[in-house]
Motif scaffolding. Structure first.
Motif, PDB file in Angstrom:
ATOM      1  N   GLY A 381      -0.465   1.319   9.955  1.00  0.00           N
ATOM      2  CA  GLY A 381       0.453   2.470  10.009  1.00  0.00           C
ATOM      3  C   GLY A 381       1.888   2.163   9.671  1.00  0.00           C
ATOM      4  N   SER A 382       2.175   1.001   9.110  1.00  0.00           N
ATOM      5  CA  SER A 382       3.563   0.633   8.791  1.00  0.00           C
ATOM      6  C   SER A 382       4.115   1.395   7.589  1.00  0.00           C
ATOM      7  N   GLY A 383       3.228   1.866   6.729  1.00  0.00           N
ATOM      8  CA  GLY A 383       3.678   2.571   5.528  1.00  0.00           C
ATOM      9  C   GLY A 383       3.835   1.677   4.318  1.00  0.00           C
ATOM     10  N   TYR A 384       3.667   0.388   4.491  1.00  0.00           N
ATOM     11  CA  TYR A 384       3.772  -0.543   3.360  1.00  0.00           C
ATOM     12  C   TYR A 384       2.374  -0.825   2.799  1.00  0.00           C
ATOM     13  N   ARG A 385       2.309  -1.028   1.498  1.00  0.00           N
ATOM     14  CA  ARG A 385       1.066  -1.543   0.928  1.00  0.00           C
ATOM     15  C   ARG A 385       1.072  -3.050   1.144  1.00  0.00           C
ATOM     16  N   MET A 386      -0.045  -3.567   1.651  1.00  0.00           N
ATOM     17  CA  MET A 386      -0.080  -4.963   2.076  1.00  0.00           C
ATOM     18  C   MET A 386      -0.559  -5.896   0.963  1.00  0.00           C
ATOM     19  N   ILE A 387       0.076  -7.076   0.915  1.00  0.00           N
ATOM     20  CA  ILE A 387      -0.345  -8.184   0.062  1.00  0.00           C
ATOM     21  C   ILE A 387      -0.732  -9.328   1.007  1.00  0.00           C
ATOM     22  N   TYR A 388      -1.991  -9.684   1.002  1.00  0.00           N
ATOM     23  CA  TYR A 388      -2.473 -10.729   1.926  1.00  0.00           C
ATOM     24  C   TYR A 388      -2.873 -11.981   1.141  1.00  0.00           C
ATOM     25  N   ALA A 389      -2.334 -13.137   1.588  1.00  0.00           N
ATOM     26  CA  ALA A 389      -2.793 -14.430   1.080  1.00  0.00           C
ATOM     27  C   ALA A 389      -4.073 -14.781   1.852  1.00  0.00           C
ATOM     28  N   THR A 390      -5.224 -14.775   1.137  1.00  0.00           N
ATOM     29  CA  THR A 390      -6.535 -14.903   1.788  1.00  0.00           C
ATOM     30  C   THR A 390      -7.180 -16.248   1.430  1.00  0.00           C
TER      31      THR A 390
END
Length: 628
Positions: A381-390
């Protein structure tokens, strides 16, 4: 049968009309001389009627031929007087000279006889009463000329050939005029300008008339030129005012160019009018007006240039303060730890919106890789599109191998991860799967090309099989510094990749770059920073290499991690505003087709510093280029 009236040419009723044989030879010689010299024999008149007296005994009456000749000579003289009067009016007198009006010269339009001329011709025997009446019928009703002569006629009427009321009665024996006099009550009659003469004016008269007309026409172009110049000046001033009024508050370069075109077009139009060649020599007034017009035009041009220069300076200043790349379509991301509030704080410092937030998942075990609940819950719910280092393998489980993954043994872990992403409302996340795999220290460093590619493909297919992951994206993400081998050999294929990302920092081991010598001046540091950037941009696997590779695959290029680096070993550029400028120029160059960029705004222990807020010079440059 009633007696007919007196003969219109002054002959007695019983005299032979036009009988040259009855005229003595001396009389004919005298008439010939008069025709050649233009003189006219005076004719006696009767006091009662003002008509020519009949021929006296021994002196034959004037023939019709002589009368016509005298008439032509009188017409020529009258036309000359008319042209002189018109010439005087053209010179500014507004009409015939005063001495003409005071004497017996009565002005009439060309080809018409005035009242005085009619009276004169009648007195001289050249125009009889019937001709007067006939001419009058062509032009209007005609009454008799007063016996008092032309001066009295002039005092009773107009000197310009207009209607002249004359009192008196019709001559005795003129039945037609007597009837008209009776109808008018004998009180007053109108005398109009006489009709057209039967013969055209002479050549000299026509030349004089044409000369006068040309003089009139020569004045019209000068007046039109002056009026055109005035209109051009108004157009220039109006164009400048309108252009200034329409410049918006931000004074963008586009609006500055529109103002210079309006002024140039207006100026060009005014110059074209000003250079028009006149058809006649301009008068003193026209010359003065033209000089005044040119002076106003030059003043307007100078004012327009001044406005354009000031507007350009303001536009440049405003554009820089608003941020050269502030409105770019390239998405802006940042890493500030697992903290939405820190990301928001960075946006407030920058003065611009942050689109993406980047984070690293825990990776010590398969459970942390498949279910990073702490991270998902924080960003939910932060409103940011997430970039995850996986991670592709757990860092503390040595039993896990790339070969096993290539056989599909770990697919269930990644399916679980996909379900958890969807459940947290983050099914559109961008996964940097196996980021910086080309570094030898990486846990998922490839053992073989086949194992790496097959394992990557297994993971992507497993996660995409979970409902709600249609917008899940995968970023194939080497590090720019991994030059041990060509990383492109490990590209898994377009069907399994959405972005091609490169991580890069301001570090270098190229000779002549970092570290700085102890006595290195500002110019020395700048020279070494430029050498380091040249290696970053054009090295064997530099930014230009990866830009070309992404284009060849038809994929957007990304910069998931980039930033300053002030290192303990000195191989970083430190507070390097030059690096910030060059990196942003590369990122926002449309030819590089960058999809998103994420700055590494985080200090990792004792390895060095990256934060823009502490590197004030570079931070100011970043804000200047990206802040609103």
């Amino acid at each position: 049968m009633p007696d007919r009236p007196s003969h219109p040419y002054g002959l007695a009723p019983d005299e032979e009309l036009n009988a040259p044989s009855s005229r003595p030879e001396p009389a004919r010689a005298e008439a010939r001389t008069r025709r050649q010299t233009g003189s006219r024999r005076p004719m006696p008149t009767t006091a009662a009627t003002g008509r020519p007296a009949p021929a006296v005994a021994g002196r034959p009456a004037q023939s019709r031929r002589e009368a016509r000749a005298q008439q032509r000579l009188a017409e020529t003289a009258q036309n000359q007087r008319i042209q002189e009067d018109r010439h005087d009016r053209d010179q500014g007198s507004g009409g015939a000279p005063a001495e003409h009006l005071a004497t017996n010269d009565v002005w009439a339009p060309p080809g018409h006889r005035s009242l005085e001329e009619a009276a004169s011709l009648g007195q001289g025997g050249l125009l009889g009463q019937d001709e007067l009446a006939g001419s009058g019928r062509r032009a209007g009703r005609v009454g008799p000329v007063s016996a008092a002569g032309p001066a009295e006629s002039l005092s009773q009427g107009s000197a310009r050939g207009r209607s002249v009321p004359v009192s008196g009665a019709a001559p005795e024996g003129d039945l037609e005029l007597e009837g008209e006099a009776a109808r008018d009550g004998g009180s007053r009659r109108e005398v109009h300008s006489l009709g057209n003469v039967s013969r055209p004016p002479s050549r000299r008269a026509r030349r004089d008339v044409e000369k006068g007309r040309r003089a009139e026409r020569s004045r019209k172009p000068r007046l039109m030129q002056i009026a055109g110049g005035a209109v051009a000046v108004l157009a220039v001033l109006g164009g400048v005012v309108v252009a200034i009024d329409r410049i918006p508050g931000d004074k963008t370069p586009e609006n500055t160019a529109a103002l210079a075109s309006t002024v140039s077009a207006s100026t060009s139009a005014s110059l074209d009018l000003g250079n028009t060649t006149p058809t006649a020599t301009p008068s003193a007034k026209a010359t003065h007006a033209k000089k005044k017009t040119e002076k106003v035009v030059k003043k307007a041009e100078a004012k327009a240039k001044k406005v354009t220069t000031v507007t350009k300076k303001k536009a440049a200043t405003t554009t820089t303060s608003a941020g050269t790349y502030a409105s770019s379509p390239v998405k802006l991301g940042v890493f500030r730890g697992t903290s939405p509030s820190e990301v928001a704080s960075f946006g407030a410092w920058l003065g611009n919106d942050v689109d993406y937030a980047m984070d690293f998942s825990s990776r010590t075990s398969w459970d942390e890789i498949s279910d990073p609940s702490y991270m998902l819950d924080t960003w939910k719910g932060s409103g940011y599109r997430m970039i995850y280092a996986t991670a592709m393998l757990p860092t503390q489980d040595d039993s896990a191998t790339m070969a096993a993954g290539a056989n599909g043994e770990y697919d269930q872990y990644f399916k679980t991860l996909a379900k958890n992403l969807v459940a947290a409302g983050q099914g559109d996340s961008i996964l940097r799967l196996g980021w910086e795999f080309n570094l030898s220290a990486s846990r998922w460093h490839p053992d073989t090309k086949a194992n790496f590619i097959n394992y990557w493909q297994h993971i992507v297919k497993a996660m995409r099989s979970v409902p709600g992951t249609d917008n899940l994206a995968f970023d194939w993400n080497p590090n720019i510094g991994g030059e041990v081998y060509d990383s492109t050999n490990y590209y898994p294929g377009n069907a399994y990749v959405d972005y091609i990302g490169i991580d890069t920092y301001d570090i270098s081991w190229v000779e002549g770059s970092y570290p700085f010598p102890s006595s290195c001046s500002a110019a020395c540091k700048q020279e070494r920073r430029e050498a380091a950037w040249e290696s970053t941009l054009n090295g064997t696997f530099g930014l230009n290499f990866w830009s070309d590779f992404a284009k060849s695959k038809g994929k957007p290029m990304t910069l998931p991690e980039w930033g300053l680096w002030e290192r303990p070993d000195g191989h970083g550029g430190g507070d390097n505003a030059y690096y910030i400028q060059q990196m942003l120029d590369f990122i926002y160059d449309p030819s590089n087709n960058v999809g998103y960029q994420s700055y590494f705004e985080f200090n990792v222990g004792s390895s060095g510093t990256h934060m823009l807020e502490t590197h004030t010079t570079a931070g100011a440059k970043f804000k200047k280029l990206l802040g609103k």
